[in-house]
Scaffold this motif. Structure first.
Motif, PDB file in Angstrom:
ATOM      1  N   ILE A 234       0.856  -1.179   0.000  1.00 19.15           N
ATOM      2  CA  ILE A 234       0.000   0.000   0.000  1.00 19.15           C
ATOM      3  C   ILE A 234       0.894   1.232   0.000  1.00 19.15           C
ATOM      4  N   ALA A 235       0.636   2.142  -0.934  1.00 19.21           N
ATOM      5  CA  ALA A 235       1.407   3.386  -0.995  1.00 19.21           C
ATOM      6  C   ALA A 235       0.452   4.569  -0.860  1.00 19.21           C
ATOM      7  N   TYR A 236       0.631   5.343   0.210  1.00 22.81           N
ATOM      8  CA  TYR A 236      -0.115   6.577   0.382  1.00 22.81           C
ATOM      9  C   TYR A 236       0.723   7.723  -0.190  1.00 22.81           C
ATOM     10  N   LEU A 237       0.090   8.544  -1.031  1.00 21.80           N
ATOM     11  CA  LEU A 237       0.776   9.648  -1.708  1.00 21.80           C
ATOM     12  C   LEU A 237       0.097  10.955  -1.335  1.00 21.80           C
ATOM     13  N   ASP A 238       0.889  11.936  -0.979  1.00 18.29           N
ATOM     14  CA  ASP A 238       0.354  13.239  -0.582  1.00 18.29           C
ATOM     15  C   ASP A 238       1.134  14.330  -1.319  1.00 18.29           C
ATOM     16  N   ILE A 239       0.412  15.294  -1.903  1.00 18.52           N
ATOM     17  CA  ILE A 239       1.078  16.399  -2.614  1.00 18.52           C
ATOM     18  C   ILE A 239       1.679  17.358  -1.577  1.00 18.52           C
ATOM     19  N   ASP A 240       2.932  17.666  -1.751  1.00 24.32           N
ATOM     20  CA  ASP A 240       3.622  18.534  -0.789  1.00 24.32           C
ATOM     21  C   ASP A 240       3.104  19.966  -0.880  1.00 24.32           C
ATOM     22  N   CYS A 241       2.797  20.520   0.294  1.00 23.99           N
ATOM     23  CA  CYS A 241       2.390  21.933   0.400  1.00 23.99           C
ATOM     24  C   CYS A 241       1.240  22.284  -0.539  1.00 23.99           C
ATOM     25  N   PHE A 242       0.249  21.390  -0.611  1.00 22.35           N
ATOM     26  CA  PHE A 242      -0.848  21.616  -1.559  1.00 22.35           C
ATOM     27  C   PHE A 242      -1.671  22.848  -1.183  1.00 22.35           C
ATOM     28  N   LYS A 243      -1.831  23.092   0.112  1.00 21.13           N
ATOM     29  CA  LYS A 243      -2.584  24.283   0.533  1.00 21.13           C
ATOM     30  C   LYS A 243      -1.902  25.548   0.015  1.00 21.13           C
ATOM     31  N   THR A 321       5.872  18.531  -5.991  1.00 20.18           N
ATOM     32  CA  THR A 321       6.507  17.302  -5.522  1.00 20.18           C
ATOM     33  C   THR A 321       5.519  16.557  -4.631  1.00 20.18           C
ATOM     34  N   VAL A 322       5.812  15.286  -4.380  1.00 20.47           N
ATOM     35  CA  VAL A 322       4.938  14.469  -3.538  1.00 20.47           C
ATOM     36  C   VAL A 322       5.777  13.685  -2.542  1.00 20.47           C
ATOM     37  N   SER A 323       5.139  13.331  -1.440  1.00 14.39           N
ATOM     38  CA  SER A 323       5.727  12.421  -0.460  1.00 14.39           C
ATOM     39  C   SER A 323       4.914  11.139  -0.473  1.00 14.39           C
ATOM     40  N   ILE A 324       5.610  10.005  -0.340  1.00 15.99           N
ATOM     41  CA  ILE A 324       4.935   8.710  -0.444  1.00 15.99           C
ATOM     42  C   ILE A 324       5.384   7.820   0.715  1.00 15.99           C
ATOM     43  N   GLY A 325       4.401   7.195   1.357  1.00 14.92           N
ATOM     44  CA  GLY A 325       4.680   6.200   2.384  1.00 14.92           C
ATOM     45  C   GLY A 325       4.203   4.847   1.923  1.00 14.92           C
ATOM     46  N   ARG A 346       6.335  10.127   8.089  1.00 17.47           N
ATOM     47  CA  ARG A 346       7.783  10.179   8.266  1.00 17.47           C
ATOM     48  C   ARG A 346       8.457  10.799   7.047  1.00 17.47           C
ATOM     49  N   ALA A 347       7.910  10.503   5.838  1.00 23.16           N
ATOM     50  CA  ALA A 347       8.460  11.098   4.608  1.00 23.16           C
ATOM     51  C   ALA A 347       8.301  12.615   4.624  1.00 23.16           C
ATOM     52  N   LYS A 348       7.170  13.092   5.121  1.00 26.67           N
ATOM     53  CA  LYS A 348       6.961  14.543   5.192  1.00 26.67           C
ATOM     54  C   LYS A 348       7.864  15.167   6.253  1.00 26.67           C
ATOM     55  N   ALA A 349       7.971  14.480   7.379  1.00 23.45           N
ATOM     56  CA  ALA A 349       8.802  15.015   8.461  1.00 23.45           C
ATOM     57  C   ALA A 349      10.275  15.040   8.078  1.00 23.45           C
ATOM     58  N   ALA A 350      10.682  14.133   7.183  1.00 29.24           N
ATOM     59  CA  ALA A 350      12.088  14.049   6.775  1.00 29.24           C
ATOM     60  C   ALA A 350      12.446  15.077   5.706  1.00 29.24           C
ATOM     61  N   ILE A 356       9.267   6.735   1.830  1.00 30.15           N
ATOM     62  CA  ILE A 356       9.658   5.940   2.996  1.00 30.15           C
ATOM     63  C   ILE A 356       8.914   4.624   2.940  1.00 30.15           C
ATOM     64  N   HIS A 357       9.642   3.527   3.081  1.00 29.34           N
ATOM     65  CA  HIS A 357       9.046   2.200   2.952  1.00 29.34           C
ATOM     66  C   HIS A 357       9.164   1.419   4.262  1.00 29.34           C
TER      67      HIS A 357
END
Length: 361
Positions: A234-243, A321-325, A346-350, A356-357
């Motif tokens: 399972i990979a969760y993807l979030d757009i960085d700084c989308f707001k 860019t995106v962050s993915i867990g 953790r990917a966003k915090a890093a 991050i896998h």
């Protein structure tokens, strides 16, 4: 048989045939609703069932048996894209003619019906390409069927031809054309109704902005995945700084970004993989039979593709860019989703724009 009795029996049989068409269509559609590619099974089942019944309900005029066997075959000729379906339906319907006995008239009736099916199948590709209205195509098919039947009667059943010409043929031409048009309208309404229902069902599981699956469909998909004994990631993807993108470039630009990101994800995962938009700027990818190293490779290829994507059509200053867990396990469990979500944070915090896998044993 008088013209009044002929028309009365004709209308009665037509009503039975149309009712059976609807019932067969509804039942067959319910059986094959999950597999649209099997549409031909639905059409064939409907045509054969209604065609057999119309022959079994056939009525006589002198020494002739009259029925509406042409109508289901002509409906099939209108909607089936493969010629063999037309020939097959006509031939199968013709088998019911032996209900009246295995004699020469029955054999001739079977031969004529089969011949009509073969000829209509042969010309169907040309009719389909012709710039005719549906009603014009129906009139062509109906006229061709009755004409072939008449000429065949002249050759094979000369003893009945005079009765056929005097009592049956004029009404058969008119009734076949008119009833075919009515039957086609009914059939079209049935299919349109099903299409609308199917479209509404699809819309309930689709994200209207990106046209990806939505959260509701994702939950259903997880239930199917649980039934498979294969490793899953399972990979969760979030757009960085989308707001910040929405605040700086506007919500229309943010919508375009969501659409482009969704498209880019689909282009960089396997055909067997699954993607849904969960809401906001969050997406999920499900990778079946995908071991940790491969899952990490796919996720990073998605991340790099989005980082390198040219968003200048939205705004020349826009960079996304995106962050993915990612989490991998032997099967779907609640903790797998939780671990993928934790890996995303953790990917966003890093520092964002990374994968991050977490492999779960």
């Amino acid at each position: 048989m008088t013209a009044g009795n002929f028309i009365e029996d004709l209308i009665r049989n037509f009503c039975v045939m149309v009712t059976l068409m609807y019932l067969t269509w509804a039942v067959a559609r319910s059986f094959f609703r999950t597999d649209p590619s099997r549409r031909y099974i639905v059409i064939i089942a409907m045509a054969i069932a209604s065609g057999w019944v119309t022959i079994l309900l056939g009525f006589t005029s002198g020494d002739l048996v009259f029925d509406l066997r042409f109508l289901p075959g002509i409906i099939v000729a209108m909607y089936a894209r493969r010629p063999w379906v037309i020939a097959f339906v006509f031939t199968t319907i013709a088998l019911a003619r032996f209900y009246y006995g295995f004699d020469r008239p029955a054999l001739n009736g079977f031969s004529i019906m089969t011949l009509i099916g073969i000829i209509l199948a042969a010309v169907s590709p040309y009719v389909r390409r012709a710039r005719w209205s549906d009603n014009t195509k129906i009139v062509f098919y109906a006229t061709a069927a009755v004409t072939i039947n008449s000429l065949s009667m002249l050759i094979l059943q000369k003893q009945f031809f005079s009765v056929y010409i005097k009592e049956i043929l004029p009404l058969q031409y008119i009734s076949t054309i008119v009833l075919c048009i009515i039957a086609a309208v009914v059939f079209r309404d049935i299919e349109n109704d099903h299409t609308k229902r199917a479209s509404l069902a699809d819309d309930a599981f689709k994200d209207p902005l990106t046209e990806l699956h939505n959260r509701r469909h994702f939950q259903k998909h997880l239930e199917l995945v649980k039934q498979q004994s294969k490793p899953v990631s399972i990979a969760y993807l979030d757009i960085d700084c989308f707001k910040g993108i929405n605040d700086r470039f506007g919500h229309p630009a943010g919508d375009r970004v969501l659409q482009e990101v969704g498209m880019t994800v689909i282009q960089n995962i396997r055909r067997s993989d699954y993607c849904a938009r969960l809401g906001g700027d969050e997406f999920v990818i499900v990778l079946i039979d995908c071991h940790p190293a491969h899952a990490l490779q796919i996720a990073d290829s998605v991340r790099r593709a989005i980082e390198e994507y040219d968003f200048s059509a939205v705004d020349v200053d826009l960079h996304v860019t995106v962050s993915i867990g990612v989490a991998t396990a032997d099967q779907i469990e609640d903790f797998l989703l939780q671990n993928a979500d934790a890996a995303l944070y953790r990917a966003k915090a890093a520092g964002r724009n990374r994968v991050i896998h977490t492999a779960i044993t």
